[in-house]
Scaffold this active site. Structure first.
Site, PDB file in Angstrom:
ATOM      1  N   GLY A 146     152.813 -28.352  25.745  1.00 17.53           N
ATOM      2  CA  GLY A 146     152.872 -28.776  27.145  1.00 17.53           C
ATOM      3  C   GLY A 146     152.164 -27.810  28.077  1.00 17.53           C
ATOM      4  O   GLY A 146     151.486 -28.225  29.017  1.00 17.53           O
ATOM      5  N   ASP A 147     152.308 -26.502  27.813  1.00 16.65           N
ATOM      6  CA  ASP A 147     151.656 -25.507  28.656  1.00 16.65           C
ATOM      7  C   ASP A 147     150.137 -25.645  28.592  1.00 16.65           C
ATOM      8  O   ASP A 147     149.444 -25.525  29.602  1.00 16.65           O
ATOM      9  CB  ASP A 147     152.053 -24.094  28.219  1.00 16.65           C
ATOM     10  CG  ASP A 147     153.545 -23.827  28.339  1.00 16.65           C
ATOM     11  OD1 ASP A 147     154.205 -24.495  29.162  1.00 16.65           O
ATOM     12  OD2 ASP A 147     154.050 -22.955  27.611  1.00 16.65           O
TER      13      ASP A 147
END
Length: 306
Positions: free
Chosen positions: A256-257
């Site tokens: 996600g990052d």
């Protein structure tokens, strides 16, 4: 400054095989900034990280790590007698297990100085933070940070926010929801993950999640859903963008990052939200094909000074 990320950089110890551990540095907002660099160029201005560290040797090593990566560290607060947080990653029952030591980390004081906060944000085109940034702060520090973000936004900065819901870091769910909603209200871009939102907030589907953040005040909402489509709500239009199947999955840490990093870099470069989501998905596919939250990418060589 093109992009300023605010949060906690921690000492990461991974491995543990035969009693040997690998030392690294990571943290959700730093991970995002790391990957955003791949889509940006230093000729267009620096990128920077704001946190608080101690005056110990490990804090010095974090600053050196950032400097060598071409990430501006000059605004970081240094607090005597405090140290960075630490976490360990080990394999248990065929999966990754995380153990944290962060209750007294220096980063919990990153918002203690209002003037230092405002100075760090000055001239930033975009400022990125997460729900973890909010969660590690005491209530007065959280309020101070939100005030500084409002002022920066009024001065022309765009605010990007990933709720990154981690209930264990909050006193209770009411405090967590109130703080996340307050941050969403001043965010130009919100980047929630549907699995977190469904579990802790109760959203029925990604579209409901997107509409809730838009109602809170976020101008552009991008809902990640693992391997499912990315749901984008922008200018009152809802779009579902399919995510191509990943060719290889080695380690989902940082997925996600890294998506956020690819997305924000593309938006800074003028891409549409759908184009930026494609860039984010492509970045995440590269990252999950390797071990660790932070991997080296050829595109970041122009940034590196070490």
């Amino acid at each position: 400054m093109q992009l300023l990320a605010i949060g906690e950089c921690m000492i990461e110890m991974s491995g543990g095989e035969d009693g040997c551990w690998r030392l690294g540095f990571a943290g959700d907002t730093l991970n995002t900034l790391w990957y955003a660099r791949a889509g940006l160029h230093p000729a267009d201005g620096p990128v920077g990280y704001f946190t608080a560290l101690g005056t110990d040797s490990f804090s010095d090593r974090i600053v050196d790590f950032l400097d060598e990566a071409g990430i501006a560290s000059g605004a970081i607060r240094r607090i005597p007698n405090r140290r960075p947080g630490l976490y360990m990653i080990e394999q248990k029952d065929g999966d990754r297990a995380f153990t944290y030591w962060r209750d007294t980390s220096a980063a919990r004081g990153l918002a203690d100085d209002a003037e230092a906060l405002r100075a760090a944000m000055r001239d930033a085109r975009m400022i990125y933070l997460s729900g973890i940034t909010l969660a590690i702060l005491p209530a007065e520090g959280r309020a101070r940070l939100l005030d500084a973000l409002r002022a920066a936004r009024e001065g022309g900065a765009r605010i990007a926010f990933d709720p990154n819901i981690r209930p264990a870091l909050w006193l209770d769910e009411v405090e967590m929801r109130d703080a996340i909603t307050a941050a969403a209200a001043i965010s130009d871009i919100a980047l929630p993950s549907f699995d977190d939102e469904a579990r802790w907030i109760g959203d029925a589907d990604p579209a409901a999640c997107a509409r809730r953040y838009a109602a809170a005040g976020s101008g552009e909402v991008v809902v990640k859903d693992g391997a499912g489509p990315v749901t984008i709500l922008s200018e009152h239009a809802m779009t579902d963008m399919p995510v191509p199947p990943a060719a290889k999955v080695v380690d989902a840490t940082g997925a996600g990052d890294s998506f956020n990093g690819g997305y924000l870099a593309a938006r800074l470069n003028g891409s549409t939200p759908v184009e930026a989501a494609r860039a984010g998905a492509a970045m995440a596919a590269r990252v999950i094909a390797a071990h660790g939250a932070i991997i080296d990418l050829p595109e970041t060589s122009d940034w590196q000074t070490g």
